[in-house]
Design a protein around this motif. Sequence first.
Motif, PDB file in Angstrom:
ATOM      1  N   VAL A 111       0.856  -1.185   0.000  1.00 49.00           N
ATOM      2  CA  VAL A 111       0.000   0.000   0.000  1.00 49.00           C
ATOM      3  C   VAL A 111       0.893   1.236   0.000  1.00 49.00           C
ATOM      4  N   GLY A 112       0.608   2.163  -0.911  1.00 48.34           N
ATOM      5  CA  GLY A 112       1.299   3.440  -0.934  1.00 48.34           C
ATOM      6  C   GLY A 112       0.497   4.453  -0.138  1.00 48.34           C
ATOM      7  N   PHE A 113       1.186   5.321   0.565  1.00 51.03           N
ATOM      8  CA  PHE A 113       0.537   6.355   1.375  1.00 51.03           C
ATOM      9  C   PHE A 113       1.188   7.699   1.102  1.00 51.03           C
ATOM     10  N   THR A 114       0.399   8.742   1.120  1.00 50.72           N
ATOM     11  CA  THR A 114       0.912  10.100   1.250  1.00 50.72           C
ATOM     12  C   THR A 114       0.381  10.588   2.587  1.00 50.72           C
ATOM     13  N   LEU A 115       1.298  10.917   3.489  1.00 53.28           N
ATOM     14  CA  LEU A 115       0.939  11.393   4.824  1.00 53.28           C
ATOM     15  C   LEU A 115       1.532  12.773   5.006  1.00 53.28           C
ATOM     16  N   ASP A 116       0.670  13.771   5.059  1.00 52.70           N
ATOM     17  CA  ASP A 116       1.109  15.154   5.228  1.00 52.70           C
ATOM     18  C   ASP A 116       2.160  15.544   4.187  1.00 52.70           C
ATOM     19  N   GLY A 117       1.948  15.114   2.936  1.00 54.31           N
ATOM     20  CA  GLY A 117       2.830  15.485   1.843  1.00 54.31           C
ATOM     21  C   GLY A 117       4.020  14.571   1.614  1.00 54.31           C
ATOM     22  N   GLU A 118       4.220  13.568   2.460  1.00 56.42           N
ATOM     23  CA  GLU A 118       5.364  12.656   2.332  1.00 56.42           C
ATOM     24  C   GLU A 118       4.888  11.286   1.870  1.00 56.42           C
ATOM     25  N   ASP A 119       5.487  10.765   0.781  1.00 58.41           N
ATOM     26  CA  ASP A 119       5.113   9.457   0.239  1.00 58.41           C
ATOM     27  C   ASP A 119       5.900   8.347   0.917  1.00 58.41           C
ATOM     28  N   THR A 120       5.210   7.231   1.138  1.00 61.47           N
ATOM     29  CA  THR A 120       5.845   6.034   1.678  1.00 61.47           C
ATOM     30  C   THR A 120       5.092   4.831   1.146  1.00 61.47           C
ATOM     31  N   GLU A 121       5.705   3.670   1.229  1.00 64.42           N
ATOM     32  CA  GLU A 121       5.069   2.434   0.786  1.00 64.42           C
ATOM     33  C   GLU A 121       5.251   1.395   1.888  1.00 64.42           C
ATOM     34  N   LEU A 122       4.164   0.693   2.223  1.00 65.22           N
ATOM     35  CA  LEU A 122       4.205  -0.310   3.279  1.00 65.22           C
ATOM     36  C   LEU A 122       3.857  -1.677   2.727  1.00 65.22           C
ATOM     37  N   GLY A 123       4.478  -2.714   3.309  1.00 66.82           N
ATOM     38  CA  GLY A 123       4.191  -4.093   2.939  1.00 66.82           C
ATOM     39  C   GLY A 123       3.595  -4.852   4.108  1.00 66.82           C
ATOM     40  N   ALA A 124       3.361  -6.119   3.901  1.00 72.54           N
ATOM     41  CA  ALA A 124       2.741  -6.979   4.915  1.00 72.54           C
ATOM     42  C   ALA A 124       3.459  -6.863   6.255  1.00 72.54           C
ATOM     43  N   GLY A 125       2.670  -6.674   7.309  1.00 74.45           N
ATOM     44  CA  GLY A 125       3.205  -6.554   8.663  1.00 74.45           C
ATOM     45  C   GLY A 125       3.571  -5.139   9.057  1.00 74.45           C
ATOM     46  N   GLU A 126       3.584  -4.209   8.110  1.00 76.50           N
ATOM     47  CA  GLU A 126       3.932  -2.820   8.425  1.00 76.50           C
ATOM     48  C   GLU A 126       2.659  -2.013   8.688  1.00 76.50           C
ATOM     49  N   HIS A 127       2.826  -0.897   9.388  1.00 75.86           N
ATOM     50  CA  HIS A 127       1.649  -0.120   9.773  1.00 75.86           C
ATOM     51  C   HIS A 127       1.924   1.374   9.693  1.00 75.86           C
ATOM     52  N   ALA A 128       0.824   2.125   9.649  1.00 71.21           N
ATOM     53  CA  ALA A 128       0.890   3.591   9.654  1.00 71.21           C
ATOM     54  C   ALA A 128      -0.211   4.108  10.566  1.00 71.21           C
ATOM     55  N   THR A 129       0.072   5.210  11.255  1.00 67.30           N
ATOM     56  CA  THR A 129      -0.920   5.895  12.080  1.00 67.30           C
ATOM     57  C   THR A 129      -1.091   7.296  11.523  1.00 67.30           C
ATOM     58  N   VAL A 130      -2.342   7.672  11.310  1.00 67.61           N
ATOM     59  CA  VAL A 130      -2.678   8.988  10.762  1.00 67.61           C
ATOM     60  C   VAL A 130      -3.482   9.725  11.824  1.00 67.61           C
ATOM     61  N   GLY A 131      -2.908  10.784  12.365  1.00 64.35           N
ATOM     62  CA  GLY A 131      -3.569  11.547  13.412  1.00 64.35           C
ATOM     63  C   GLY A 131      -4.632  12.488  12.867  1.00 64.35           C
ATOM     64  N   PRO A 132      -5.405  13.092  13.761  1.00 68.04           N
ATOM     65  CA  PRO A 132      -6.424  14.051  13.359  1.00 68.04           C
ATOM     66  C   PRO A 132      -5.818  15.196  12.545  1.00 68.04           C
ATOM     67  N   ASN A 133      -6.545  15.621  11.537  1.00 69.77           N
ATOM     68  CA  ASN A 133      -6.185  16.744  10.666  1.00 69.77           C
ATOM     69  C   ASN A 133      -4.952  16.520   9.800  1.00 69.77           C
ATOM     70  N   VAL A 134      -4.421  15.304   9.730  1.00 68.06           N
ATOM     71  CA  VAL A 134      -3.304  15.006   8.834  1.00 68.06           C
ATOM     72  C   VAL A 134      -3.888  14.636   7.469  1.00 68.06           C
ATOM     73  N   VAL A 135      -3.527  15.408   6.453  1.00 71.63           N
ATOM     74  CA  VAL A 135      -3.992  15.101   5.097  1.00 71.63           C
ATOM     75  C   VAL A 135      -3.289  13.825   4.635  1.00 71.63           C
ATOM     76  N   HIS A 136      -4.093  12.866   4.160  1.00 69.94           N
ATOM     77  CA  HIS A 136      -3.534  11.589   3.734  1.00 69.94           C
ATOM     78  C   HIS A 136      -4.267  11.039   2.523  1.00 69.94           C
ATOM     79  N   ASP A 137      -3.593  10.137   1.855  1.00 67.66           N
ATOM     80  CA  ASP A 137      -4.092   9.472   0.663  1.00 67.66           C
ATOM     81  C   ASP A 137      -3.482   8.085   0.681  1.00 67.66           C
ATOM     82  N   TRP A 138      -4.121   7.099   0.091  1.00 62.08           N
ATOM     83  CA  TRP A 138      -3.542   5.773   0.002  1.00 62.08           C
ATOM     84  C   TRP A 138      -4.006   5.100  -1.280  1.00 62.08           C
ATOM     85  N   TRP A 139      -3.239   4.102  -1.718  1.00 64.39           N
ATOM     86  CA  TRP A 139      -3.555   3.342  -2.920  1.00 64.39           C
ATOM     87  C   TRP A 139      -2.866   1.998  -2.857  1.00 64.39           C
TER      88      TRP A 139
END
Length: 93
Positions: free
Chosen positions: A63-91
Motif C-alpha cells: 500500500v502506498g501512502f501520502t501522509l502530510d505530503g510525504e510518500d511512503t510504501e508499506l508491505g505486509a506486517g507494516e503499519h501507519a498511524t494517521v492523526g487528526p487533521n493530517v492530510v492523507h491518501d492511500w492506494w
Amino acid sequence: MADLRPLHENPVTGERVVALTDPRDHPEGILVGQMVVAPGGRVAAPHHHPTLTERFLVLEGRVGFTLDGEDTELGAGEHATVGPNVVHDWWQV
C-alpha cells in the motif's frame, strides 16, 4: 463482538470495509474495520479527519501512502498511524 457487516463498499475505488467492532459496544468507543482493496484500488482523494485517528496494518500486498505530503510504501506486517487533521491518501501498489 458485533456481527460482521459491510460499512462501505465502493466499486469505483475498489474499497470494501467490514466492521469488526461497534464503537457503541466497545469500552473505548473504538471502531475496527477490515478493508479489502481491489487491484489498483485507492481512496477517492486526499482527505483528513478532524477528530479521528486512523491506523492501518497491511496484512498482505503493498500500500502506498501520502501522509502530510510525504510518500511512503508499506508491505505486509507494516503499519501507519494517521492523526487528526493530517492530510492523507492511500492506494494499492
